[in-house]
Motif scaffolding. Structure first.
Motif, short mmCIF file in Angstrom:
data_model
loop_
_atom_site.label_atom_id
_atom_site.label_comp_id
_atom_site.label_asym_id
_atom_site.label_seq_id
_atom_site.Cartn_x
_atom_site.Cartn_y
_atom_site.Cartn_z
N LYS A 1 7.26 6.80 8.85
CA LYS A 1 6.74 6.81 7.48
C LYS A 1 7.76 6.29 6.46
O LYS A 1 7.40 5.81 5.39
CB LYS A 1 6.34 8.26 7.17
N TYR B 1 5.78 10.92 -2.19
CA TYR B 1 6.07 10.53 -0.81
C TYR B 1 5.53 11.52 0.22
O TYR B 1 4.91 11.15 1.21
CB TYR B 1 7.59 10.36 -0.63
N VAL C 1 1.53 11.65 1.32
CA VAL C 1 0.83 10.50 1.88
C VAL C 1 1.08 10.40 3.39
O VAL C 1 2.20 10.63 3.84
CB VAL C 1 1.30 9.19 1.18
N THR C 2 0.04 10.06 4.16
CA THR C 2 0.21 9.87 5.61
C THR C 2 0.20 8.37 5.95
O THR C 2 -0.29 7.55 5.17
CB THR C 2 -0.93 10.54 6.41
N LEU D 1 0.64 4.09 -2.92
CA LEU D 1 0.24 5.47 -2.65
C LEU D 1 1.39 6.45 -2.87
O LEU D 1 1.19 7.54 -3.42
CB LEU D 1 -0.29 5.60 -1.21
N TYR D 2 2.59 6.08 -2.46
CA TYR D 2 3.75 6.97 -2.67
C TYR D 2 3.95 7.23 -4.17
O TYR D 2 4.24 8.35 -4.59
CB TYR D 2 5.03 6.36 -2.09
N GLU E 1 1.65 6.97 -6.54
CA GLU E 1 0.50 7.71 -7.08
C GLU E 1 0.59 9.19 -6.76
O GLU E 1 0.34 10.03 -7.62
CB GLU E 1 -0.79 7.18 -6.45
N ARG E 2 0.90 9.51 -5.49
CA ARG E 2 0.75 10.90 -5.03
C ARG E 2 2.06 11.57 -4.63
O ARG E 2 2.06 12.75 -4.29
CB ARG E 2 -0.16 10.93 -3.79
N GLU F 1 -3.25 6.96 5.93
CA GLU F 1 -3.75 6.60 4.60
C GLU F 1 -3.19 5.26 4.12
O GLU F 1 -3.88 4.48 3.48
CB GLU F 1 -3.41 7.71 3.59
N ILE F 2 -1.93 5.02 4.45
CA ILE F 2 -1.32 3.72 4.09
C ILE F 2 -2.07 2.59 4.80
O ILE F 2 -2.45 1.59 4.18
CB ILE F 2 0.18 3.69 4.46
N HIS G 1 -5.55 2.10 3.30
CA HIS G 1 -5.44 1.45 2.00
C HIS G 1 -5.23 -0.07 2.16
O HIS G 1 -5.72 -0.86 1.37
CB HIS G 1 -4.30 2.08 1.21
N SER H 1 0.83 -1.21 0.00
CA SER H 1 0.00 0.00 0.00
C SER H 1 0.86 1.26 0.00
O SER H 1 0.55 2.24 -0.68
CB SER H 1 -0.93 0.01 1.22
#
Lengths: 188, 188
Positions: A51, A25, A28-29, A19-20, A22-23, A32-33, A36, A15
């Motif tokens: 993180k 590093y 993303v929090t 996410l990293y 997609e958006r 959120e990881i 996901h 995840s």
């Protein structure tokens, strides 16, 4: 999902990468990881200290593998040969993640925080290899320099491996890079 | 004290070292460093981006010195010779701070945050030296490996210099360490 989750760590890693990439590093929090991955935020922190650490999940096992190989190598072998063989053989641990290698490497390059964490993992590996050599009664300065040269060859080979077309052999690249290092510094 | 303070940066560095050594890196705040130096906290942040950076104040000028030396070296000289001479000659920038060297090095070793910052400064130096070599038309992989070997020799020599009795010559230690690296990796 039950409370016992044997692969929570692996799902969090997947995840985080998703996410990293997609958006970016920074955006993303950890919450959120966890979300996901279908997990609670506190589960994240049971697996990873912060993180960044989720991107370095295998580092400890990797270092143990290399150190064990150095410790158990035949006593008749030269220190540099012992180290470079251990690092070349570590390709068996990296190979299953080959598809991620380039994306992960580029992600690390995108963030100073991640670069710092990556560098301290390599420094930790270097120090552990040097210590393992000293236990083989290699003289301390030679142990440090041999470990530094080995890890430099390893990390440069890793970059070449990440950038190639997927056909090269990691161990062979490590050995070739050491040969190139020898030529570069005029030792060959 | 007037608003214009030509040596605010230097005083902040001195106060930071004093307080970090007295109480440990973690226990000191940037506000306390500023107060110790007789300055406002916002003055601290005009000089240094964060709590760590005050210990790396000279890093940019140091890197420029080394890169300039690589760029301007005679075209007939071998890449490794160019790099190691530039790093050896950088001793003229380090010599005035010799008394601080060991304390600063031990302070950095006491904190993972400081180690990470130190490592990224060395990585930045390595990348800049490699880039300067490529501008001299050294082949990219050779440039990377030459820069890595040079900075490894430099950082190991720096540790030896920090630990010695204060009589050794920095440049000579850098050259000797490269010779030891050559022997360590074989064939020399």
């Amino acid at each position: 999902m039950g409370r016992w989750d044997p692969d929570a760590g692996g799902r969090l890693q997947h995840s985080a990468m998703t996410l990293y990439l997609e958006r970016g590093y920074e955006a993303v929090t950890t919450a959120e990881i966890a979300e996901h991955a279908g997990l609670k935020k506190r589960t994240y922190f049971r697996h990873f200290a912060d993180k960044r650490e989720v991107l370095f999940a295998g580092a400890e096992a990797f270092q143990s593998f290399v150190v064990d190989a150095v410790v158990h190598a035949g006593t008749d072998r030269a220190p540099m040969d012992v180290v470079i063989t251990a690092l070349a053989d570590s390709g068996t641990l990296l190979e299953p993640y080959r598809d991620y290698t380039r994306a992960r490497r580029d992600l690390i390059a995108s963030s100073t925080d991640l670069q710092e964490r990556d560098l301290i993992k390599l420094a930790s590996l270097t120090a552990a290899v040097a210590e393992a050599l000293r236990e083989r009664e290699v003289e301390p300065l030679q142990a440090t320099l041999t470990a530094q040269a080995g890890v430099a060859a390893f990390s440069t080979a890793y970059d070449l491996w990440a950038d190639d077309d997927g056909t090269s052999d990691f161990g062979r690249l490590v050995h070739q890079t050491l040969d190139n290092l020898r030529r570069a510094i005029g030792a060959a």
